[in-house]
Design an enzyme around this catalytic site. Structure first.
Site, short mmCIF file in Angstrom:
data_model
loop_
_atom_site.label_atom_id
_atom_site.label_comp_id
_atom_site.label_asym_id
_atom_site.label_seq_id
_atom_site.Cartn_x
_atom_site.Cartn_y
_atom_site.Cartn_z
N ASP A 42 0.85 -1.18 0.00
CA ASP A 42 0.00 0.00 0.00
C ASP A 42 0.90 1.23 0.00
OD1 ASP A 42 -3.23 0.28 0.86
OD2 ASP A 42 -2.04 2.10 1.07
N TYR A 161 -13.83 6.26 -13.98
CA TYR A 161 -13.79 5.00 -13.22
C TYR A 161 -14.30 3.84 -14.07
CZ TYR A 161 -14.71 1.84 -9.24
OH TYR A 161 -14.73 0.77 -8.36
N LYS A 165 -12.20 0.53 -15.22
CA LYS A 165 -12.61 -0.82 -14.81
C LYS A 165 -12.94 -1.69 -16.03
CE LYS A 165 -12.26 -0.53 -10.33
NZ LYS A 165 -11.18 -1.29 -9.63
N THR A 198 -17.12 0.09 2.37
CA THR A 198 -15.69 0.35 2.59
C THR A 198 -15.50 1.82 2.90
OG1 THR A 198 -15.28 0.85 0.26
CG2 THR A 198 -15.07 -1.47 0.93
#
Length: 263
Positions: A42, A161, A165, A198
């Site tokens: 990360d 986005y 994707k 999330t």
């Protein structure tokens, strides 16, 4: 962490990008619980080390858009672990802007993190993953890329986005066929999550600063958010030998969102 040496990915070496929080953290925890040694990567190195300490894994700082960092990480993986069996390209971002408001810089940022990051991960992981089945047995190595149901549907506020994707899904098929043609023993599939609770979803839904919602066990209602563990279970399946006959797929993990007719 699985301490018995048994589990669906026991003895495997796994690397997860964006593993410090959200879906990536859940992936790390689930893979470790089933016996894998997990390398948590990360940009937030301190958080990555915290996750790794909790699961008995390894941690490395990684900006997935930086080619040299990918080279350095794979060199370290080779030195510390000898190879790699599972790669989960999870790192991502999202900025809510329609096509008229989205700047070229923001569009490029999405492509850089999602598409270039996934490309670089696959490119530099392949030398460590190919032919691992000849050494270790089993059904071979596995790459799991993170696409999205957003790429399958027409959401007006996330053109960058959805483009990124969609590219991941297409690239996944190409990588899968290349590895199969070369006899590398590497499968490559993608998951397309729907709405999952999330930190990123919390922020973009206007709940910044609030605690994450507790997603109940059992069947979920229509349009209900999923828990990160719902995606982690699918990651585990694709990473395990149970999925050895699945290759080049993009699988929705969305509680039927993509299947439901919308009027």
């Amino acid at each position: 962490m699985n301490t018995s040496g048994q589990g669906r990915v026991a003895g495997r070496i796994a690397l997860v990008t964006g593993g410090a929080m959200g879906l990536g953290k859940a992936d790390c925890e689930r893979l470790a619980s089933e016996g894998a040694t997990v390398i948590v990567t990360d940009r937030e190195a301190e958080l990555a080390h915290k996750v790794a300490d909790n699961i008995g894994g390894d941690a490395m700082a990684l900006d997935v858009t930086d080619e040299q960092q990918w080279k350095d990480v794979m060199t370290a993986v080779k030195e510390r672990h000898g190879g790699l069996d599972i790669l989960v390209n999870n790192a991502g971002n999202v900025i809510f802007e329609n096509i008229e408001d989205c700047s070229l810089d923001h569009f490029k940022l999405h492509l850089d993190i999602h598409v270039n990051g996934t490309f670089l991960g696959c490119k530099y992981a392949l030398p460590l993953m190919k032919h691992r089945h000849k050494e270790n047995g089993g059904g071979g190595s596995a790459i799991v890329n993170m696409a999205s149901t957003a790429a399958l549907m027409g959401y007006p506020m996330i053109p960058a986005y959805t483009a990124a994707k969609g590219a991941i899904s297409s690239m996944t098929r190409s990588i899968a066929m290349h590895c199969q043609d070369e006899g590398y023993g590497i499968r490559c599939n993608a998951l397309a999550p729907g709405g999952i609770e999330t930190p990123m979803v919390r922020e973009i839904s206007g709940r910044g600063g609030e605690e994450l919602m507790d997603i109940p066990s059992g069947p979920l209602p229509q349009d209900g958010l999923g828990d990160p563990r719902d995606v982690a279970g699918a990651v585990l399946f694709l990473a395990s030998d149970d999925a050895r006959f699945l290759n080049g797929l993009t699988i929705p993990v969305d509680n039927g969102l993509d299947a439901r007719p919308h009027h």
